[in-house]
Write a protein that holds these residues in place. Sequence first.
Motif, PDB file in Angstrom:
ATOM      1  N   LYS A   1      18.293  -1.883  45.164  1.00  0.00           N
ATOM      2  CA  LYS A   1      18.041  -1.328  46.498  1.00  0.00           C
ATOM      3  C   LYS A   1      17.455  -2.390  47.424  1.00  0.00           C
ATOM      4  O   LYS A   1      17.861  -2.529  48.568  1.00  0.00           O
ATOM      5  CB  LYS A   1      17.079  -0.137  46.398  1.00  0.00           C
ATOM      6  N   ASP A   2      16.489  -3.168  46.870  1.00  0.00           N
ATOM      7  CA  ASP A   2      15.805  -4.201  47.661  1.00  0.00           C
ATOM      8  C   ASP A   2      16.755  -5.296  48.120  1.00  0.00           C
ATOM      9  O   ASP A   2      16.594  -5.846  49.197  1.00  0.00           O
ATOM     10  CB  ASP A   2      14.676  -4.854  46.850  1.00  0.00           C
ATOM     11  N   GLU A   3      17.687  -5.630  47.241  1.00  0.00           N
ATOM     12  CA  GLU A   3      18.618  -6.703  47.586  1.00  0.00           C
ATOM     13  C   GLU A   3      19.513  -6.313  48.740  1.00  0.00           C
ATOM     14  O   GLU A   3      20.240  -7.147  49.272  1.00  0.00           O
ATOM     15  CB  GLU A   3      19.461  -7.080  46.368  1.00  0.00           C
ATOM     16  N   GLY A   4      19.457  -5.034  49.071  1.00  0.00           N
ATOM     17  CA  GLY A   4      20.243  -4.560  50.210  1.00  0.00           C
ATOM     18  C   GLY A   4      21.723  -4.725  49.979  1.00  0.00           C
ATOM     19  O   GLY A   4      22.517  -4.810  50.907  1.00  0.00           O
ATOM     20  N   ASP A   5      22.086  -4.780  48.702  1.00  0.00           N
ATOM     21  CA  ASP A   5      23.478  -4.953  48.353  1.00  0.00           C
ATOM     22  C   ASP A   5      24.138  -3.589  48.462  1.00  0.00           C
ATOM     23  O   ASP A   5      24.442  -2.935  47.477  1.00  0.00           O
ATOM     24  CB  ASP A   5      23.547  -5.483  46.922  1.00  0.00           C
TER      25      ASP A   5
ATOM     26  N   GLU B   1      10.138  -4.273  21.638  1.00  0.00           N
ATOM     27  CA  GLU B   1      10.633  -3.091  22.355  1.00  0.00           C
ATOM     28  C   GLU B   1      10.746  -3.396  23.851  1.00  0.00           C
ATOM     29  O   GLU B   1       9.858  -4.020  24.422  1.00  0.00           O
ATOM     30  CB  GLU B   1       9.666  -1.919  22.163  1.00  0.00           C
ATOM     31  N   GLY B   2      11.813  -2.943  24.435  1.00  0.00           N
ATOM     32  CA  GLY B   2      12.029  -3.182  25.862  1.00  0.00           C
ATOM     33  C   GLY B   2      11.047  -2.415  26.739  1.00  0.00           C
ATOM     34  O   GLY B   2      10.461  -1.422  26.304  1.00  0.00           O
ATOM     35  N   ASN B   3      10.899  -2.887  27.953  1.00  0.00           N
ATOM     36  CA  ASN B   3       9.995  -2.256  28.910  1.00  0.00           C
ATOM     37  C   ASN B   3      10.536  -0.879  29.323  1.00  0.00           C
ATOM     38  O   ASN B   3      11.685  -0.774  29.750  1.00  0.00           O
ATOM     39  CB  ASN B   3       9.895  -3.176  30.137  1.00  0.00           C
ATOM     40  N   PRO B   4       9.723   0.186  29.180  1.00  0.00           N
ATOM     41  CA  PRO B   4      10.227   1.527  29.539  1.00  0.00           C
ATOM     42  C   PRO B   4      10.547   1.675  31.032  1.00  0.00           C
ATOM     43  O   PRO B   4      11.252   2.602  31.418  1.00  0.00           O
ATOM     44  CB  PRO B   4       9.091   2.467  29.121  1.00  0.00           C
ATOM     45  N   TYR B   5       9.993   0.758  31.834  1.00  0.00           N
ATOM     46  CA  TYR B   5      10.237   0.855  33.291  1.00  0.00           C
ATOM     47  C   TYR B   5      11.386  -0.049  33.740  1.00  0.00           C
ATOM     48  O   TYR B   5      11.571  -0.246  34.936  1.00  0.00           O
ATOM     49  CB  TYR B   5       8.964   0.508  34.066  1.00  0.00           C
ATOM     50  N   LEU B   6      12.101  -0.601  32.771  1.00  0.00           N
ATOM     51  CA  LEU B   6      13.165  -1.543  33.138  1.00  0.00           C
ATOM     52  C   LEU B   6      14.200  -0.918  34.077  1.00  0.00           C
ATOM     53  O   LEU B   6      14.575  -1.515  35.083  1.00  0.00           O
ATOM     54  CB  LEU B   6      13.860  -2.071  31.872  1.00  0.00           C
ATOM     55  N   TYR B   7      14.612   0.308  33.750  1.00  0.00           N
ATOM     56  CA  TYR B   7      15.649   0.929  34.571  1.00  0.00           C
ATOM     57  C   TYR B   7      15.194   1.101  36.019  1.00  0.00           C
ATOM     58  O   TYR B   7      15.940   0.773  36.946  1.00  0.00           O
ATOM     59  CB  TYR B   7      16.100   2.274  33.987  1.00  0.00           C
ATOM     60  N   SER B   8      13.967   1.600  36.192  1.00  0.00           N
ATOM     61  CA  SER B   8      13.489   1.796  37.576  1.00  0.00           C
ATOM     62  C   SER B   8      13.361   0.458  38.301  1.00  0.00           C
ATOM     63  O   SER B   8      13.600   0.383  39.504  1.00  0.00           O
ATOM     64  CB  SER B   8      12.171   2.555  37.631  1.00  0.00           C
ATOM     65  N   ARG B   9      13.001  -0.586  37.559  1.00  0.00           N
ATOM     66  CA  ARG B   9      12.904  -1.923  38.182  1.00  0.00           C
ATOM     67  C   ARG B   9      14.276  -2.404  38.645  1.00  0.00           C
ATOM     68  O   ARG B   9      14.408  -2.949  39.741  1.00  0.00           O
ATOM     69  CB  ARG B   9      12.327  -2.929  37.183  1.00  0.00           C
ATOM     70  N   ILE B  10      15.277  -2.203  37.799  1.00  0.00           N
ATOM     71  CA  ILE B  10      16.631  -2.641  38.162  1.00  0.00           C
ATOM     72  C   ILE B  10      17.103  -1.866  39.389  1.00  0.00           C
ATOM     73  O   ILE B  10      17.666  -2.429  40.324  1.00  0.00           O
ATOM     74  CB  ILE B  10      17.608  -2.415  36.981  1.00  0.00           C
ATOM     75  N   ARG B  11      16.814  -0.569  39.379  1.00  0.00           N
ATOM     76  CA  ARG B  11      17.228   0.301  40.485  1.00  0.00           C
ATOM     77  C   ARG B  11      16.583  -0.153  41.794  1.00  0.00           C
ATOM     78  O   ARG B  11      17.233  -0.263  42.823  1.00  0.00           O
ATOM     79  CB  ARG B  11      16.786   1.727  40.135  1.00  0.00           C
ATOM     80  N   GLU B  12      15.271  -0.451  41.690  1.00  0.00           N
ATOM     81  CA  GLU B  12      14.540  -0.929  42.871  1.00  0.00           C
ATOM     82  C   GLU B  12      15.125  -2.250  43.361  1.00  0.00           C
ATOM     83  O   GLU B  12      15.294  -2.460  44.546  1.00  0.00           O
ATOM     84  CB  GLU B  12      13.055  -1.132  42.530  1.00  0.00           C
ATOM     85  N   ARG B  13      15.434  -3.114  42.405  1.00  0.00           N
ATOM     86  CA  ARG B  13      15.948  -4.433  42.752  1.00  0.00           C
ATOM     87  C   ARG B  13      17.300  -4.331  43.458  1.00  0.00           C
ATOM     88  O   ARG B  13      17.531  -4.998  44.460  1.00  0.00           O
ATOM     89  CB  ARG B  13      16.091  -5.258  41.476  1.00  0.00           C
TER      90      ARG B  13
END
Lengths: 114, 192
Positions: A40-44, A26-38
């Motif tokens: 944002k962090d990448e400043g892209d 099963e996938g990580n339930p926090y995957l979406y928030s991690r991608i979102r943070e990433r």
Amino acid sequence: MKKKDNSTENKVDRILESIDHIQRVEGNPYLYSRIRERLKDEGDKSLSFFSRKSVINARLGIVMLAILCLVNVFTIINYSSIDRSETSGISSLSEAYGWSDDSSQGIYDSIDFE
Amino acid sequence: MNEQQLIRAIKSGSEEGYRTLVSSYQNKVLNTCLGFVPNIQDAEDLCQEVFVQVFRSIDQFREDATLSTWIYRISISKCLEFIRHKKRKKRISFFQSLVGLEEAKDKIASPIFDHPGVQLERKEETRILFEQINQLPKNQKIAFTLHKIEHMSHKEIGDILNTSVSAVESLIFRAKRRLRSKLTKLYYEKEG
């Protein structure tokens, strides 16, 4: 020798079959928030949804600026035509009263102060 | 929301659409990544990479393939890129260790086999199998992994690899034959 062959074959079969016993993960339930943070962090900035909003805002700003420029140009053109018509009205009035610019005398020159 | 509506929503910048895509495909992507890189931490990182890539290139998605085919292609290419990168790093570390750099020796060690879907009693056998799968030629590896891990049909694999069903059948057949011969050889060598 045959016994050894069989044992090896059994082991190889067991290894080859091992892939059929893998259970789904099963996938990580926090995957979406991690991608979102990433993102944002990448400043892209141009890639994040928030920045997409900012791109939209910037575009809106440019459009507004263009409209403002057009209104300005329109106003300037209108103003100068009004100005010209007003000037022509004044000059005809001055001509009628003999205060025309064409004469070398000014308005005060026609008045005798003595 | 059907696939086309979902694509349209994401292209128009809908965060909800993107969230839906991630939640519908994350298990497929994660399990595919684990099929190529059997380490949960690496697979989760790759899973993130895949969805970031999907987000970045959704505007270039021309819908000549299905969304799932496209996402699988990205997943596979990310995994293969990761494996290549690891191999390169390992090679460099090996040469560094020859020169005498101590810290390089630690990097040579193979990544830990940590697939949460593997039962403990079969862990060693699965690890050996994954090691051998990793040495297969690229297309054989992809076809075999997708068939065995994602239980995909030959047609689906053909769409991903841009090849015919018969070519996929041949790839899987050759992969199985090669694995059997490699494993047999390995056991003969082991047992003398």
